[in-house]
Write an enzyme that holds these catalytic residues in place. Structure first.
Site, PDB file in Angstrom:
ATOM      1  CE1 TYR A  87      -3.651   2.565   0.508  1.00 34.29           C
ATOM      2  CE2 TYR A  87      -2.316   3.373   2.329  1.00 34.29           C
ATOM      3  CZ  TYR A  87      -3.373   3.534   1.459  1.00 34.29           C
ATOM      4  OH  TYR A  87      -4.144   4.666   1.525  1.00 34.29           O
ATOM      5  CB  SER A 147      -2.783  11.918   6.825  1.00 36.62           C
ATOM      6  OG  SER A 147      -3.830  11.519   5.971  1.00 36.62           O
ATOM      7  CD  GLN A 182      -4.199  15.434   3.697  1.00 38.62           C
ATOM      8  OE1 GLN A 182      -4.291  14.633   4.618  1.00 38.62           O
ATOM      9  NE2 GLN A 182      -5.012  15.403   2.648  1.00 38.62           N
ATOM     10  CE1 TYR A 214      -6.223  13.326   0.215  1.00 36.07           C
ATOM     11  CE2 TYR A 214      -6.934  12.446   2.337  1.00 36.07           C
ATOM     12  CZ  TYR A 214      -6.077  12.423   1.253  1.00 36.07           C
ATOM     13  OH  TYR A 214      -5.066  11.506   1.204  1.00 36.07           O
ATOM     14  CB  THR A 267      -4.483  16.885  -0.481  1.00 34.08           C
ATOM     15  OG1 THR A 267      -3.394  16.800   0.441  1.00 34.08           O
ATOM     16  CG2 THR A 267      -4.235  15.928  -1.639  1.00 34.08           C
ATOM     17  CE  LYS A 327       1.258  16.057  -0.382  1.00 38.51           C
ATOM     18  NZ  LYS A 327       0.688  15.047  -1.289  1.00 38.51           N
ATOM     19  CG  HIS A 348      -1.408  11.733  -3.971  1.00 39.03           C
ATOM     20  ND1 HIS A 348      -2.221  12.738  -3.514  1.00 39.03           N
ATOM     21  CD2 HIS A 348      -1.557  10.722  -3.076  1.00 39.03           C
ATOM     22  CE1 HIS A 348      -2.841  12.353  -2.411  1.00 39.03           C
ATOM     23  NE2 HIS A 348      -2.437  11.137  -2.121  1.00 39.03           N
ATOM     24  NE  ARG A 392      -0.491   6.302  -2.266  1.00 42.55           N
ATOM     25  CZ  ARG A 392      -0.638   5.028  -1.927  1.00 42.55           C
ATOM     26  NH1 ARG A 392       0.312   4.148  -2.254  1.00 42.55           N
ATOM     27  NH2 ARG A 392      -1.708   4.605  -1.286  1.00 42.55           N
TER      28      ARG A 392
END
Length: 388
Positions: free
Chosen positions: A24, A106, A127, A129, A155, A251, A275, A278
């Site tokens: 992962y 995160s 961070q 999203y 992000t 980001k 990323h 990814r």
């Protein structure tokens, strides 16, 4: 095992971790071309060696978003870090603080903001999203403020999850994934005891605090997949800029025009990032994208870069290509999985030593001295050739 570089920590992590977790963090999107190019393109950046420059006054410290960093490195936000070591986010944050650099938590961390922030004395970054559930985003921002977070890393390159074929083969997703993960855990007893048992709860702490119920690994893909927002545009970020008064970093920038949009938006910084390979396979590596972006916006905001950085030499390369600082992702997770907080601290020590060697032999006395002048003529010509 002798540890002399990040690659040694990668080998140690692979031996210790169940395959679904190792692959992962180690894998990327589709056929992983961009993942590999992140590393190989950076390795191809040739530096300009200078000699007899009196390098006795070498300085690695720098200022970034009102903070003094011992070197121009911060730990990147990595989801599920707490599955790689017992309460992994706390251990990584302590390692970063011990070495005088920021740690970025995160959104999808195992340990919540309220557990990580009190564990360190220096300010933490957070961070976030772009998600459909704006209530969650506001809740996370409020909690980050209350915990003393100084810098928001936003992000924007995940309006939809990337297709990661390796996850289906390793057991992170795909048929009978839960059973496969359980069998892998049983055959890795050190991890199963230290993290699987003693590292509980295995929860996405920031999300469960908002939802009011535990959110385990099984819910990770489902909840995020349902909440990524493909309709997001710059105008949708305006309320965040109004709500968050501290430094804000965007980001996921790979194009100079997007970098200019970030300037117009009022961002304090950007992260040139794919990323870690990814998301979209086939895009430019960060090292290839960085020079044109630096030409477009250098001096108007801070430029950070990630993806492919495995050494202090790579840090110097990114700075010479135009970055002000870098984010370190996979490399620190390998070290964390292999040896916990001590592993991350040692990795950062190795990176600092490698930076000192590279700076000494390129005649750059300080971080501010590292520029395109530190690149070989061949590298500068190659960078000019791919600029739009």
């Amino acid at each position: 095992m002798i540890i002399s570089a990040a690659s040694d920590y990668r080998a140690a992590a692979e031996a210790r971790l169940p395959p679904f977790l190792f692959h992962y963090i180690d894998g990327g999107a589709y056929a992983e071309h961009t993942l590999r190019r992140n590393v190989s393109d950076l390795a191809d950046v040739a530096l300009r060696q200078r000699v007899l420059r009196n390098m006795s006054d070498l300085r690695l410290s720098t200022e970034l978003f009102g903070e003094t960093l011992a070197m121009p490195v911060a730990l990147a936000p990595v989801g599920l870090t707490g599955m790689y070591a017992r309460r992994g986010e706390v251990q990584a944050a302590r390692a970063a603080a011990a070495r005088g650099i920021p740690f970025t938590l995160s959104t999808v961390s195992v340990c919540p903001i309220e557990e990580v922030a009190p564990a360190i004395e220096r300010p933490m970054w957070f961070q976030l999203y772009v998600l459909k559930d704006r209530g969650f985003m506001r809740n996370a921002l409020e909690r980050a403020k209350a915990a003393g977070v100084t810098t928001l890393v936003f992000t924007v390159d995940m309006p939809t999850p990337g297709a990661r074929y390796r996850d289906a083969h390793s057991g992170m997703s795909g048929p009978n994934a839960s059973l496969r993960r359980m069998l892998q855990a049983v055959t890795h007893p050190r991890w199963a005891w230290d993290v699987g048992l003693l590292g509980k709860p295995h929860d996405l702490g920031n999300i469960s605090a908002y939802r009011g119920s535990p959110t385990g690994l099984q819910d990770y893909i489902g909840w995020l997949g349902a909440n990524f927002d493909p309709s997001i545009a710059w105008k949708d970020l305006e309320w965040i800029r109004e709500f968050w008064t501290g430094p804000m970093v965007i980001k996921g920038i790979l194009d100079p025009e997007d970098a200019r949009d970030a300037v117009r938006f009022g961002a304090d910084g950007i992260v040139v990032s794919n990323h870690g390979g990814r998301q979209l396979d086939g895009v430019l590596s960060s090292a290839r994208a960085l020079p044109a972006i630096a030409d477009a916006v250098k001096g108007e905001l801070k430029i950070l870069a990630d993806s492919g950085i495995r050494s202090g030499l790579d840090v110097v390369r990114m700075l010479a290509l135009g970055a002000d600082a870098v984010l370190l992702g996979r490399a620190f997770v390998y070290a964390l999985a292999a040896a916990g907080q001590a592993g991350v601290e040692n990795l950062l020590t190795l990176i600092e030593k490698e930076m000192r060697v590279a700076m000494t032999l390129t005649g750059t006395h300080s971080i501010a001295d590292i520029s395109a002048d530190a690149l070989s003529r061949v590298t500068r010509e190659r960078a000019d050739a791919i600029s739009p």
